[in-house]
Design a protein around this motif. Structure first.
Motif, short mmCIF file in Angstrom:
data_model
loop_
_atom_site.label_atom_id
_atom_site.label_comp_id
_atom_site.label_asym_id
_atom_site.label_seq_id
_atom_site.Cartn_x
_atom_site.Cartn_y
_atom_site.Cartn_z
N ARG A 44 -2.52 7.44 3.91
CA ARG A 44 -1.47 7.05 4.64
C ARG A 44 -1.83 6.20 5.86
O ARG A 44 -0.96 4.85 5.82
N ASP A 45 -2.88 6.17 6.45
CA ASP A 45 -3.07 4.89 7.54
C ASP A 45 -3.38 3.78 6.88
O ASP A 45 -3.21 2.86 7.28
N ALA A 46 -4.00 3.89 5.62
CA ALA A 46 -4.52 2.74 5.16
C ALA A 46 -3.16 1.98 4.29
O ALA A 46 -3.06 0.70 4.34
N LEU A 47 -2.30 2.85 3.98
CA LEU A 47 -1.10 2.22 3.40
C LEU A 47 -0.36 1.46 4.26
O LEU A 47 0.39 0.40 4.12
N GLY A 51 0.06 -1.73 2.65
CA GLY A 51 1.09 -1.64 1.84
C GLY A 51 0.93 -0.88 0.45
O GLY A 51 -0.41 -0.33 0.24
N THR A 52 1.65 -0.66 -0.53
CA THR A 52 1.32 0.16 -1.81
C THR A 52 0.78 -0.71 -2.63
O THR A 52 -0.02 -0.35 -3.34
N PRO A 258 -4.56 -0.96 -5.92
CA PRO A 258 -4.29 -1.05 -4.37
C PRO A 258 -5.34 -1.09 -3.32
O PRO A 258 -5.83 -0.16 -3.63
N PRO A 259 -5.19 -2.09 -2.67
CA PRO A 259 -6.19 -2.17 -1.57
C PRO A 259 -6.25 -1.00 -0.56
O PRO A 259 -7.40 -0.70 -0.24
N ALA A 260 -5.24 -0.38 -0.41
CA ALA A 260 -5.15 0.77 0.59
C ALA A 260 -6.18 2.17 0.16
O ALA A 260 -6.71 2.66 0.96
N TYR A 261 -6.13 2.02 -1.23
CA TYR A 261 -7.26 3.36 -1.57
C TYR A 261 -8.51 2.81 -1.40
O TYR A 261 -9.39 3.73 -1.19
#
Length: 362
Positions: A44-47, A51-52, A258-261
């Motif tokens: 969640r913090d990375a999102l 973003g998605t 997705p880069p957040a992951y």
């Protein structure tokens, strides 16, 4: 065909279906990361930062450094200090296999498939796989190589039979001929995060090739959406080859994972370590309690317990325990029945499962 369970929540150790709770022993979240609240919070913090999705090509003129950071981290973990070794992430394990296959098709490559090779490695949806056992295929491989015209050969194989919980012996790679260029492509989707203290099949095969000074080019592909709990795929290999893959239209035109992951992965070392430890403890307990029944095929230390007793599915379902039992990889294939252990299971879950299995088999 078994009943289809449709649910509206993330599968965890317990799922809810039609107002009833079932213990869940299926899926491929071996390390339990998607179900881990701490991992969810990191994500969640990375999102919030990324973003998605990243709606661009990795080869565009605006680039996110997290991709190279995470790819370097993945490579160092899996491949160690091998010179010029690196990794490349893609949107899925299927895409990771296909970017290699499409690249090789432009090089007058002869493809040689092992039995049960994953569809991610197929160059044609109608490819015919050998109807042999893995040892039988290995025995025939030298003759097959000798009878193939000179030129580049790609050998494509899974790292193990994850459906039937059977390890493969890779000693044969030591004897691959040196008189022609050979690329060995191994799909390690079900080994990465589990085999060899989580590093997957790379160190095992690389050690065997290095022991004989082999010039065989090794490429490992994997889905990150299984033990690693990330929606994407990865290729491990030498930097020159991966740079060539990166320059293909197939890679340049595909959306990246997705880069957040990847940001979450970079901050989850402790969670991966803890998940692996719990998984190994759960497997040990399951081996102790399930194997005396005598109905399972199982490789030591692997989280899958396969059985030909397909009626076990319904027997356990009657006691609110849902296990894997469906045709794979196509609807035309025979249904297979297996129990999958995850890090998210408790010892009480496994004991309850074993009680019903042993009652059924007594």
């Amino acid at each position: 065909m078994n009943e289809i369970f449709e649910i509206n929540h993330l599968p965890n150790r317990v799922i809810e279906h039609n107002g009833q709770e079932y213990l869940f022993f299926s899926g491929t979240a071996y390390l339990g990361l998607p179900q881990n609240p701490a991992f969810q919070q990191i994500t969640r913090d990375a999102l919030g930062r990324y973003g998605t999705v990243f709606g661009s090509s990795r080869n565009g003129n605006l680039r996110l450094t997290i991709y190279e950071v995470a790819e370097s981290k993945l490579a160092a973990w899996v491949m160690g200090n091998v010179p010029n070794a690196t990794s490349l992430t893609l949107s899925s394990g299927m895409m990771a296999g296909q970017v290699i296959v499409n690249w090789l098709r432009g090089q007058a490559t002869t493809f040689m498939y092992a039995p049960k090779s994953h569809p991610a490695l197929w160059y044609d949806p109608n490819v015919t796989l050998p109807s042999l056992s893995f040892p039988e295929w290995v025995n025939q491989l030298p003759d097959q190589l000798r009878n193939t015209s000179s030129g580049h050969v790609a050998i494509l194989v899974n790292s193990l039979d994850a459906v039937a919980s059977a390890y493969y012996n890779f000693d044969w790679v030591r004897s691959l001929p040196e008189d022609r260029p050979i690329t060995l492509i191994v799909d390690d989707s079900h080994g990465l995060g589990v085999l060899n203290e989580g590093r997957g099949i790379w160190p095992e095969i690389r050690q065997k090739l290095d022991a004989v000074g082999s010039s065989v080019r090794l490429l490992i592909t994997a889905s990150l959406a299984k033990a690693m709990g990330l929606p994407g795929g990865v290729v491990f290999g030498d930097s020159a080859t991966l740079q060539s893959l990166r320059q293909t239209a197939f890679f340049g035109a595909c959306s990246p994972m997705p880069p957040a992951y990847l940001e979450a992965y970079c901050h989850a070392d402790t969670l991966y370590t803890e998940g692996y430890k719990r998984l190994m403890q759960n497997i040990l307990l399951a081996e102790k309690l399930l194997l005396p029944s005598g109905i399972f095929q199982h490789s030591e230390g692997y989280p899958v317990f396969f059985t030909e007793r397909d009626d076990l599915y319904q027997k356990l379902l009657n006691h609110q325990i849902l296990i894997y039992s469906f045709a794979y990889p196509t609807a035309a294939d025979r249904a297979n029945t297996r129990i999958v252990i995850s890090a998210f299971h408790t010892s009480e879950d496994i004991k309850r499962l074993a009680d019903f299995v042993n009652t059924y088999c007594s």
